[in-house]
Design an enzyme around this catalytic site. Structure first.
Site: not given
Length: 313
Positions: A262, A171
């Protein structure tokens, strides 16, 4: 009758209207220049992976052809605006309305713990905002890692029934140029802007064998960014479920991967090859990296911020 697509420059408005009518009646055709087999569109960058998945750079695709191919597709865009990160949401949504999947149906799925702070942003026809209330966590690392669990759960519960593709994004970014259906594929990842030109040994994979995210030093294709990935809902569900289960196994063994979700994303994409790879145009930080000549467009870029201040509130 052969009709040209509205994606071409200087197309008259009356012709665009005619094309729309033709599409509704089922006889829409797109005329495009013939592909030149002996004249590659880009020679300055790698445009194909060793497993024959395209790498998407500016100049390697025709939006007019692709828009016609995906004209009935609905895309879901997931984003997490938890705790103080909700401050980035308005810019994210406003720029998405300018540049993300323009002309296509989009469901914005906003995961947040602050429902009252979700901004009201005007949306194009065929696009809607869906706010999903979730809990927050004390540490930003836990918020990051639990994204996989939440996307997996909601994929099974509702996304599979509502959209065709999912795009999972950070975001604290903004769209600054066209991001369209050229990214859609069964499973896609994005080259990390800090490592797209690095040697394998420089990749910050998890190197401890005790972790489920472990990748040996002699393995690895690319280093993928955790902030922009996606694919069909089914494939995203498989990816996020596998990553969440791996993180839970790590937690049980009292280990946390070096780059959290990740790291697990990179492990998954190493052994489940993406069918399309996005260039760093789709995940860039101009403030840190400048703008090399190969970067013809910056499509999705980082917003300047104080990470410490945002993460600790």
């Amino acid at each position: 009758m052969a009709l040209r697509g509205c994606g071409e420059r200087n197309t008259p408005s009356w012709l665009c209207l005619l094309l729309l009518l033709a599409g509704c009646l089922g006889f829409y055709r797109v005329i495009s220049p013939k592909a030149q087999v002996l004249k590659p569109t880009r020679t300055d960058v790698l445009v194909m992976t060793p497993w024959l998945a395209p790498i998407i750079w500016d100049g390697t695709f025709d939006s007019t052809i692709l828009d016609a191919q995906f004209r009935t597709t609905t895309i879901g865009l997931t984003v997490f605006a938890i705790k103080k990160y909700v401050v980035f949401l308005e810019l994210f949504l406003r720029t998405a309305e300018q540049h993300f999947m323009v002309g296509h149906k989009v469901n914005y799925y906003i995961f947040t713990d602050r429902l009252a702070d979700v901004p009201s942003v005007p949306l194009q026809e065929g696009r809607q905002l869906v706010v999903l209330e979730v809990r927050n966590y004390t540490r930003w690392q836990d918020i990051s890692m639990h994204r996989m669990e939440m996307i997996s759960n909601f994929s099974e519960r509702r996304f599979l029934h509502e959209v065709d593709y999912l795009v999972c994004a950070d975001v604290d970014m903004k769209f600054s140029d066209h991001v369209g259906v050229e990214i859609l594929s069964s499973l896609f990842g994005t080259l990390h802007p800090g490592f797209y030109s690095a040697q394998r040994q420089a990749f910050t994979y998890e190197r401890r064998p005790q972790s489920q995210a472990y990748i040996p030093r002699d393995e690895g294709d690319f280093y993928y960014a955790g902030g922009f990935f996606g694919g069909s809902v089914l494939e995203v569900h498989r990816l996020t479920k596998a990553c969440h289960q791996a993180m839970m196994a790590d937690q049980a063994n009292h280990i946390e991967a070096v780059w959290h979700d990740e790291s697990h994303l990179n492990k998954y994409l190493l052994y489940h090859k993406p069918t399309k790879v996005l260039s760093p145009e789709y995940m860039w930080d101009e403030q840190l990296l400048g703008r090399p000549p190969i970067m013809k467009r910056l499509r999705y870029v980082a917003v300047p911020k104080n990470h410490q201040a945002i993460r600790n509130r």
